[in-house]
Design a protein around this motif. Structure first.
Motif, PDB file in Angstrom:
ATOM      1  N   VAL A  41      52.501  31.677  60.548  1.00 27.10           N
ATOM      2  CA  VAL A  41      52.392  31.400  59.121  1.00 27.10           C
ATOM      3  C   VAL A  41      53.373  30.281  58.804  1.00 27.10           C
ATOM      4  O   VAL A  41      54.585  30.464  58.898  1.00 27.10           O
ATOM      5  N   ASP A  43      53.369  28.355  55.822  1.00 23.06           N
ATOM      6  CA  ASP A  43      53.786  28.537  54.423  1.00 23.06           C
ATOM      7  C   ASP A  43      53.216  29.855  53.945  1.00 23.06           C
ATOM      8  O   ASP A  43      52.001  30.085  54.024  1.00 23.06           O
ATOM      9  N   SER A  44      54.071  30.719  53.435  1.00 24.69           N
ATOM     10  CA  SER A  44      53.640  32.066  53.072  1.00 24.69           C
ATOM     11  C   SER A  44      52.771  32.060  51.810  1.00 24.69           C
ATOM     12  O   SER A  44      52.610  31.029  51.142  1.00 24.69           O
ATOM     13  N   LEU A  45      52.195  33.210  51.518  1.00 20.07           N
ATOM     14  CA  LEU A  45      51.291  33.365  50.378  1.00 20.07           C
ATOM     15  C   LEU A  45      52.027  33.115  49.064  1.00 20.07           C
ATOM     16  O   LEU A  45      53.076  33.713  48.812  1.00 20.07           O
ATOM     17  N   GLU A  46      51.438  32.247  48.233  1.00 20.60           N
ATOM     18  CA  GLU A  46      51.992  31.976  46.913  1.00 20.60           C
ATOM     19  C   GLU A  46      50.883  32.012  45.872  1.00 20.60           C
ATOM     20  O   GLU A  46      49.728  31.661  46.156  1.00 20.60           O
ATOM     21  N   SER A  63      47.699  29.983  47.593  1.00 15.50           N
ATOM     22  CA  SER A  63      47.984  29.000  48.640  1.00 15.50           C
ATOM     23  C   SER A  63      48.677  29.684  49.811  1.00 15.50           C
ATOM     24  O   SER A  63      49.422  30.655  49.651  1.00 15.50           O
ATOM     25  N   CYS A  64      48.391  29.166  51.007  1.00 15.86           N
ATOM     26  CA  CYS A  64      49.014  29.658  52.229  1.00 15.86           C
ATOM     27  C   CYS A  64      48.620  28.689  53.342  1.00 15.86           C
ATOM     28  O   CYS A  64      47.563  28.048  53.260  1.00 15.86           O
ATOM     29  N   GLU A  65      49.463  28.552  54.383  1.00 14.33           N
ATOM     30  CA  GLU A  65      49.139  27.653  55.486  1.00 14.33           C
ATOM     31  C   GLU A  65      49.468  28.318  56.809  1.00 14.33           C
ATOM     32  O   GLU A  65      50.492  28.993  56.957  1.00 14.33           O
ATOM     33  N   TRP A  72      40.140  34.795  57.225  1.00 16.25           N
ATOM     34  CA  TRP A  72      41.056  35.507  56.345  1.00 16.25           C
ATOM     35  C   TRP A  72      40.297  36.178  55.206  1.00 16.25           C
ATOM     36  O   TRP A  72      39.205  35.751  54.825  1.00 16.25           O
ATOM     37  N   GLU A  93      44.344  26.760  55.951  1.00 16.14           N
ATOM     38  CA  GLU A  93      45.148  26.860  54.740  1.00 16.14           C
ATOM     39  C   GLU A  93      44.296  27.268  53.550  1.00 16.14           C
ATOM     40  O   GLU A  93      43.087  27.042  53.524  1.00 16.14           O
ATOM     41  N   LEU A 129      49.817  39.531  54.478  1.00 13.14           N
ATOM     42  CA  LEU A 129      50.774  38.987  53.527  1.00 13.14           C
ATOM     43  C   LEU A 129      50.460  39.594  52.171  1.00 13.14           C
ATOM     44  O   LEU A 129      49.282  39.709  51.792  1.00 13.14           O
TER      45      LEU A 129
END
Length: 346
Positions: A41, A43-46, A63-65, A72, A93, A129
């Motif tokens: 991961v 960039d974590s879940l935002e 958003s997430c990467e 997903w 992402e 997440l």
């Protein structure tokens, strides 16, 4: 004139031919080493909004990467209502302008003003997440309301039922799908299929779409005690008759659903589940009940709807188990929509 013959080396000729005969396409999709690389991961879940008010058009973007493309699933679940909305995809992402929640749900119950949990699951990676949000205002669905029952029986509506046992063709407050009230239809009639119905006058003259794009949306509540009358169902009639809605006040029923009228029918059959289910029915799926008109199914010509409960009678000899069982199929949040079903609105 002397002709000159030029001989090319075989390797050169083959290369030239292959070059002319085919051209390598650009690479499509992720590379093999990317697909089978180590998952991380990046960039974590935002969330773009942690307290959305959907009643004023606010939304939530996600958003997430990841280090590689993955399957997903993003699930939003209401902690009080149990309502759920699911987003899915295959990518490396999530972009907040693409993965957006508008406050709608996959199925009823509807979301309320409540805390929700967000879970992003990655298939095959054993990782989830999570995030939390609070719905401050619920989504307002657009449509032509027929009956929400919160303000009582719709103006001009007529209710009729048999004189059977435990008849409940009335408003109730205990299990409403939306708001505070719904219409309970139930009882026991051993000698006739029809238990009762509610007739509601309509004026659809402003509708501008055809039958394929015109939807009847409604919630139906099945039995809550695990007991179901054999072959109980909701019978729905739509009339395009131009006769007066209540031409005979003595019968406590509308007169636009007769055998010589232009009437179309649809049956939600059987009602054999517990709790609420939500249905969207295209007008083009209605069958001709009586051929009193042109049979073209013109939404703008609809002048009334009948929502009734029917069940196999005990005295018919076909349903011996129905002798002591009360049929039940309740309704709520009856709405017409143009273009798409109600639950698909963004």
């Amino acid at each position: 004139m002397k002709k000159t013959t030029i001989f090319l080396p075989m390797a050169t000729l083959l290369t030239f031919t292959l070059t002319l005969g085919c051209s390598r396409p650009d690479t499509e999709g992720p590379a093999i080493d990317e697909l089978f690389g180590v998952f991380e991961v990046l960039d974590s879940l935002e969330l773009t909004n942690l307290s959305p008010d959907f009643s004023i058009g606010e939304t939530v973007g996600f958003s997430c990467e990841f280090s590689k493309p993955v399957d997903w699933t993003l699930s939003i679940v209401g902690m009080e209502t149990g309502s759920a909305k699911t987003l899915q995809g295959f990518s490396r992402e999530l972009l907040p302008e693409q993965e957006v929640w508008f406050g709608n749900c996959d199925d009823v119950p509807f979301f309320g003003a409540e805390p929700c949990q967000v879970v992003l699951s990655i298939e095959g990676e054993g990782q989830e997440l999570t995030a939390d949000l609070v719905v401050e205002g619920t989504k307002v669905y657009e449509g032509i309301e027929v009956a929400s029952f919160d303000d009582g029986i719709p103006s001009g509506a007529l209710v009729w039922h048999q004189d059977g046992g435990n008849m409940t063709f009335e408003l109730a407050q205990d299990e409403a799908l939306q708001g505070g009230q719904y219409f309970k239809m139930g009882g026991r009639v051993n000698w006739d299929w029809s238990l009762g119905y509610i007739d509601i006058p309509l004026d659809m003259s402003a509708v501008g779409v055809g039958p394929d794009d015109f939807y009847l949306n409604l919630g139906v509540l099945g039995g809550l005690n695990g007991e179901f009358a054999t072959d109980q169902y909701v019978n729905i009639l739509l009339s395009e008759s131009e006769a007066p809605f209540d031409d005979n006040p003595s019968n406590n029923a509308s007169d636009i659903f007769g055998g010589d009228m232009e009437v179309y029918k649809y049956q939600i059959r059987p009602v054999d589940w517990e709790g609420w289910r939500f249905f969207d029915i295209s007008y083009s799926d209605f069958e001709v009940k009586s051929e009193g008109g042109n049979n073209l199914r013109e939404p703008s010509q609809i002048r009334g709807i009948r929502l009734g409960l029917q069940a196999c009678p005990f005295n018919s000899g076909n349903c011996p188990d129905n002798g002591n069982i009360a049929a039940r199929a309740d309704i709520d949040y009856v709405t017409f929509t143009e273009g798409i079903p109600l639950l698909e609105q963004e």
